[in-house]
Design an enzyme around this catalytic site. Structure first.
Site, PDB file in Angstrom:
ATOM      1  CG  ASN A 164      16.790  -9.934 -53.341  1.00 33.58           C
ATOM      2  OD1 ASN A 164      16.758 -10.940 -52.880  1.00 33.58           O
ATOM      3  ND2 ASN A 164      17.202  -9.482 -54.683  1.00 33.58           N
ATOM      4  CB  ALA A 189      19.423 -14.923 -47.070  1.00 37.76           C
ATOM      5  CB  SER A 190      22.844 -16.073 -42.790  1.00 43.28           C
ATOM      6  OG  SER A 190      23.237 -17.397 -43.197  1.00 43.28           O
ATOM      7  CB  SER A 241      25.508 -14.795 -56.535  1.00 39.89           C
ATOM      8  OG  SER A 241      25.812 -15.984 -56.056  1.00 39.89           O
ATOM      9  CD  GLU A 262      13.893 -17.517 -61.500  1.00 43.58           C
ATOM     10  OE1 GLU A 262      13.210 -18.236 -61.892  1.00 43.58           O
ATOM     11  OE2 GLU A 262      14.478 -16.499 -62.327  1.00 43.58           O
ATOM     12  CG  LEU A 263      21.289 -18.223 -61.192  1.00 44.40           C
ATOM     13  CD1 LEU A 263      22.127 -19.289 -62.194  1.00 44.40           C
ATOM     14  CD2 LEU A 263      21.252 -18.765 -59.777  1.00 44.40           C
TER      15      LEU A 263
HETATM   16  N1  LIG Z   1      19.045 -13.237 -58.613  1.00 42.38           N
HETATM   17  C1  LIG Z   1      18.731 -12.715 -57.424  1.00 42.38           C
HETATM   18  O1  LIG Z   1      17.562 -12.467 -57.350  1.00 42.38           O
HETATM   19  C2  LIG Z   1      19.922 -12.382 -56.642  1.00 42.38           C
HETATM   20  C3  LIG Z   1      20.911 -12.144 -56.993  1.00 42.38           C
HETATM   21  N2  LIG Z   1      21.943 -11.879 -56.179  1.00 42.38           N
HETATM   22  C4  LIG Z   1      23.376 -11.637 -56.574  1.00 42.38           C
HETATM   23  O2  LIG Z   1      24.242 -12.307 -55.786  1.00 42.38           O
HETATM   24  C5  LIG Z   1      25.392 -11.324 -55.418  1.00 42.38           C
HETATM   25  C6  LIG Z   1      25.562 -11.687 -53.703  1.00 42.38           C
HETATM   26  O3  LIG Z   1      24.230 -11.680 -52.955  1.00 42.38           O
HETATM   27  P1  LIG Z   1      24.216 -12.780 -52.114  1.00 42.38           P
HETATM   28  O4  LIG Z   1      22.969 -12.570 -51.157  1.00 42.38           O
HETATM   29  O5  LIG Z   1      25.423 -12.765 -51.324  1.00 42.38           O
HETATM   30  O6  LIG Z   1      23.803 -14.125 -52.670  1.00 42.38           O
HETATM   31  P2  LIG Z   1      24.405 -15.477 -52.512  1.00 42.38           P
HETATM   32  O7  LIG Z   1      24.076 -15.990 -54.072  1.00 42.38           O
HETATM   33  O8  LIG Z   1      25.621 -15.540 -51.954  1.00 42.38           O
HETATM   34  O9  LIG Z   1      23.327 -16.147 -51.489  1.00 42.38           O
HETATM   35  C7  LIG Z   1      21.923 -16.390 -51.885  1.00 42.38           C
HETATM   36  C8  LIG Z   1      21.574 -17.545 -50.933  1.00 42.38           C
HETATM   37  O10 LIG Z   1      22.495 -18.697 -51.203  1.00 42.38           O
HETATM   38  C9  LIG Z   1      22.964 -19.059 -50.063  1.00 42.38           C
HETATM   39  N3  LIG Z   1      24.270 -19.583 -50.236  1.00 42.38           N
HETATM   40  C10 LIG Z   1      25.510 -19.015 -50.410  1.00 42.38           C
HETATM   41  N4  LIG Z   1      26.302 -19.848 -50.704  1.00 42.38           N
HETATM   42  C11 LIG Z   1      25.896 -21.083 -50.472  1.00 42.38           C
HETATM   43  C12 LIG Z   1      26.501 -22.383 -50.803  1.00 42.38           C
HETATM   44  N5  LIG Z   1      27.742 -22.742 -51.053  1.00 42.38           N
HETATM   45  N6  LIG Z   1      25.657 -23.334 -50.567  1.00 42.38           N
HETATM   46  C13 LIG Z   1      24.234 -23.220 -50.171  1.00 42.38           C
HETATM   47  N7  LIG Z   1      23.850 -22.159 -50.288  1.00 42.38           N
HETATM   48  C14 LIG Z   1      24.560 -21.107 -50.363  1.00 42.38           C
HETATM   49  C15 LIG Z   1      23.283 -17.925 -49.131  1.00 42.38           C
HETATM   50  O11 LIG Z   1      23.244 -18.343 -47.818  1.00 42.38           O
HETATM   51  P3  LIG Z   1      24.020 -17.381 -46.854  1.00 42.38           P
HETATM   52  O12 LIG Z   1      22.963 -16.310 -46.204  1.00 42.38           O
HETATM   53  O13 LIG Z   1      24.542 -18.134 -45.703  1.00 42.38           O
HETATM   54  O14 LIG Z   1      24.950 -16.177 -47.491  1.00 42.38           O
HETATM   55  C16 LIG Z   1      21.690 -17.203 -49.458  1.00 42.38           C
HETATM   56  O15 LIG Z   1      20.713 -17.928 -48.707  1.00 42.38           O
HETATM   57  C17 LIG Z   1      24.530  -9.982 -55.532  1.00 42.38           C
HETATM   58  O16 LIG Z   1      25.325  -8.817 -55.340  1.00 42.38           O
HETATM   59  C18 LIG Z   1      23.687 -10.098 -56.670  1.00 42.38           C
HETATM   60  O17 LIG Z   1      24.594  -9.801 -57.774  1.00 42.38           O
HETATM   61  C19 LIG Z   1      21.850 -11.936 -54.724  1.00 42.38           C
HETATM   62  C20 LIG Z   1      20.576 -11.963 -54.319  1.00 42.38           C
HETATM   63  C21 LIG Z   1      19.404 -12.071 -55.114  1.00 42.38           C
HETATM   64  O1  LIG Z   2      15.325 -11.383 -56.787  1.00 45.33           O
HETATM   65  C1  LIG Z   2      14.630 -10.462 -57.093  1.00 45.33           C
HETATM   66  O2  LIG Z   2      15.292  -9.505 -56.923  1.00 45.33           O
HETATM   67  C2  LIG Z   2      13.118 -10.643 -57.269  1.00 45.33           C
HETATM   68  O3  LIG Z   2      12.806 -11.782 -58.121  1.00 45.33           O
HETATM   69  C3  LIG Z   2      12.716  -9.119 -58.003  1.00 45.33           C
HETATM   70  S1  LIG Z   2      10.917  -8.946 -57.974  1.00 45.33           S
HETATM   71  O4  LIG Z   2      10.658 -10.393 -58.442  1.00 45.33           O
HETATM   72  O5  LIG Z   2      10.749  -8.632 -56.749  1.00 45.33           O
HETATM   73  O6  LIG Z   2      10.876  -8.215 -59.125  1.00 45.33           O
END
Ligand SMILES: NC(=O)C1=CN([C@@H]2O[C@H](COP(=O)(O)OP(=O)(O)OC[C@H]3O[C@@H](n4cnc5c(N)ncnc54)[C@H](OP(=O)(O)O)[C@@H]3O)[C@@H](O)[C@H]2O)C=CC1
Ligand SMILES: O=C(O)[C@H](O)CS(=O)(=O)O
EC number: 1.2.1.-
Length: 492
Positions: A164, A189-190, A241, A262-263
């Site tokens: 994102n 991320a992929s 996530s 950072e989840l």
């Molecule tokens: N806190 C935040 O800023 C964020 C929260 N999210 C939350 O996560 C949900 C899903 O988003 P998503 O992007 O799929 O987030 P994910 O947590 O699935 O992916 C985030 C990163 O982790 C990697 N990853 C996933 N699974 C593994 C694993 N088993 N071992 C190592 N790395 C891994 C992903 O790789 P790959 O590219 O291969 O999937 C990607 O680079 C969103 O709907 C949102 O709720 C998502 C993004 C940011």
């Molecule tokens: O992962 C996110 O969503 C970012 O941390 C949001 S921010 O830092 O651009 O507010």
């Protein structure tokens, strides 16, 4: 390939790199394996990048390990100078970096430009923090002894980052790591590899020694365990996530890695009856619809006090109607596509569940007809707190309105979540401001502000939203070890 498909010409085509960066060299995956990267606005293939596995990942970790000690032996000023050069190069190449980001992630160009500035600001901030890693001299409890505290770089870090914010989530981790004297392996991320690879192009141009910056792409099922299982990786910083964060914590346990997490979030956005409603609407728009609602600090639940609910809902609806949905490369677009079909299905499920539980559709509520992952900006009113959208992060352009009567009820609703990342509220009574700010169980509280993220302040969550803080004076501590020297034999 990139120029033909996107219709955009890069000033510096070499910034769009279809290789990985390991030990100062641009390499392909063993056997030449690659995977396609799609444009979320059109579904077109933008290009393809290496599909690295565990072997290549360990090669990157080894490169970082070999480079780290010499990098740490530089003076803080020398490391700071490298970071300042990288920051300058990022800013000089903003237009190209922003175009690459919009093509691979979908956000409007204006937001991509903003993210490049935000991303570079972490490099700038930690270029300065590098020079302020202070220690202590402690008054000795016994004669003839001196007690000294030094802070030293933890070693090799790994960063696993989300789609994102494809640039800022890299520099928010690598910036402090490099500043502290660590070398790192970055696995973006992929869906969004190109922004991270462009940072590596510029780090190389800034003269970073080989092995300090390594960027790999490839399935998380292979790169992930190689990172979490390697004893050479002493620090893992992850944004994504909560479910994946929990899994990574477990995988890091056998090697006792220091982790930053950072989840997920579930931000409440509370509008009290003493709020400035126009300001509250502005804050709700930026907090809810930035990056098409795909940020971990997005307003996920909008709680509105009864007395001003209808007035606020009307103003919000008028503001949402001005949002322009479309391909982020087009002028004037303010809302881009969702990242993929899975994200679209999650948004549709949240809207459908809320409506089934009695919510009223005020605007939007369906896929936009064009190709790509476009969902209309949506407002729901009268949403039940039993709805999934109250308990789960939507990560999409949906603003659910929930009513409340009293301040106590608002705080209880806001805190009714296992997440604790960001929260927001609008009020003007100073007593209320302090009561509510101190009662909210969130790492970040925006008060009369909807856009709060900055490199100078600590970013991070409580409860299941994470561990640690990024940015600010706290961010570099995550990449340091504290060492206590007890110096005796001094006589006296
Ligand atoms: N806190 C935040 O800023 C964020 C929260 N999210 C939350 O996560 C949900 C899903 O988003 P998503 O992007 O799929 O987030 P994910 O947590 O699935 O992916 C985030 C990163 O982790 C990697 N990853 C996933 N699974 C593994 C694993 N088993 N071992 C190592 N790395 C891994 C992903 O790789 P790959 O590219 O291969 O999937 C990607 O680079 C969103 O709907 C949102 O709720 C998502 C993004 C940011
Ligand atoms: O992962 C996110 O969503 C970012 O941390 C949001 S921010 O830092 O651009 O507010």
């Amino acid at each position: 390939m990139y120029q033909r498909l996107s219709g955009h010409t890069l000033r510096r085509p070499e910034l769009f790199r279809e290789a990985n960066y390991i030990g100062g060299k641009w390499v392909a995956a063993d056997g030449g394996r690659t995977y396609d990267v799609l444009n979320p606005a059109t579904g077109d293939i933008i290009g393809r990048v290496p599909s690295m596995g565990a072997t290549e990942t360990n090669r990157a970790i080894d490169a970082a390990y070999k480079a780290q000690k010499a990098w740490a032996a530089l003076t803080a000023q020398q490391r700071s100078d490298y970071l300042k050069k990288l920051c300058s190069l990022m800013l000089e190449n903003t237009e190209d970096l922003a175009a690459i980001m919009t093509i691979e992630q979908g956000k409007p160009l204006s937001e991509s430009r903003g993210e490049i500035a935000y991303s570079a600001s972490f490099i700038e901030w930690f270029a300065e923090e590098a020079r302020r890693v202070y220690g202590d001299v402690i008054p000795a409890p016994v004669a003839g002894r001196r007690l000294i505290v030094q802070k030293q770089p933890i070693g090799v870090f790994a960063a696993i980052t989300p789609w994102n914010f494809p640039s800022a989530m890299i520099t928010r981790k690598a910036g402090p790591g490099w500043a502290a004297g660590c070398a790192g392996v970055i696995r973006p991320a992929s869906q969004t590899p190109y922004s991270a690879l462009a940072i590596a192009v510029l780090a190389e141009e800034a003269g970073f020694p080989a092995g300090v910056c390594n960027v790999i792409t490839g399935p998380s099922s292979e790169t992930g365990p190689a990172i979490t299982g390697s004893p050479l990786v002493r620090k893992l910083s992850f944004t994504g996530s909560t479910a994946v964060g929990a899994r990574l914590l477990a995988e890091c346990a056998p090697t006792i890695k220091k982790t930053s997490m950072e989840l997920g979030g579930n931000a409440p956005f509370i509008v009290f009856d003493d709020a400035d409603l126009d300001e509250a609407v502005k804050g709700a728009i930026v907090s809810k619809f930035r990056n098409t609602g795909q940020t971990c600090v997005c307003a996920n639940r909008i709680l509105v006090q009864d007395k001003i609910h209808d007035a606020f809902a009307e103003k919000l609806s008028a503001a949402v109607a001005k949002l322009k949905l479309g391909n982020g490369m087009q002028d004037g677009v303010t809302l881009g596509p969702l990242i993929d079909e899975d994200a679209m299905r999650k948004v549709e499920a949240h809207v459908g569940d809320a409506l089934e539980r009695g919510a009223r559709l005020v605007s939007g509520g369906k896929r936009d007809g064009r190709s790509g992952n476009f969902y209309e900006p949506t407002i729901l009113a009268g949403v039940s707190t039993a709805a999934d959208i109250f308990h789960e992060e939507t990560f999409g352009p949906v603003a659910p309105l929930f009513r409340f009567e009293t301040e106590e009820q608002a705080i209880e609703m806001a805190n009714d979540t296992p997440f604790g990342l960001a929260s927001y509220f609008y009020a003007r009574d100073v007593g209320r401001i302090f009561r509510v700010a101190e009662a909210l169980e969130f790492g970040i509280v925006g008060i009369n502000e909807g856009l709060i993220s900055t490199a100078v302040a600590p970013f991070g969550g409580m409860k299941q939203s994470g561990i640690g803080r990024e940015g600010s004076k706290y961010g570099i501590e995550e990449y340091l070890e504290v060492k206590y020297l007890a110096l005796g034999g001094l006589g006296g």
